[in-house]
Design a protein around this motif. Structure first.
Motif: not given
Length: 70
Positions: A43-70
Motif C-alpha cells: 500500500x505504501x508503494x502504491x501511494x508513492x507511485x500515485x504521488x510520483x505521478x501527480x508530481x510529474x504531472x505538475x512538473x509537466x504542466x509547469x513546463x508547458x506553461x513556460x514557468x519551468x525550463x524544459x
C-alpha cells in the motif's frame, strides 16, 4: 516597487498552468506491529507511485506553461 512600464510588463506576464487533480486519500497506514506486513508495504508503494505521478504531472504542466525550463 511597481513595474513602471505596464505595456512591456504585460508581454512578460506568465500564463496559468493547466489544473492538476488532487491526490486521493492515502491507502497506507502506520504499521500495526514492529515490522510492516507485505500488504502494508504494498500500500505504501502504491501511494508513492500515485504521488510520483501527480508530481510529474505538475512538473509537466509547469513546463508547458513556460514557468519551468524544459
Amino acid at each position: 516597487m511597481a513595474y513602471l512600464n505596464p505595456g512591456a510588463g504585460a508581454a512578460r506576464e506568465g500564463k496559468q498552468a493547466a489544473a492538476q487533480a488532487d491526490v486521493g486519500a492515502l491507502t497506507s497506514a502506520a504499521a500495526a506491529g514492529a515490522n510492516p506486513t507485505k500488504a502494508e508495504f504494498d500500500k505504501t508503494v502504491a501511494d508513492l507511485a500515485t504521488l510520483r505521478t501527480a508530481y510529474n504531472g505538475l512538473l509537466a504542466k509547469l513546463r508547458a506553461a513556460g514557468l519551468l525550463a524544459p
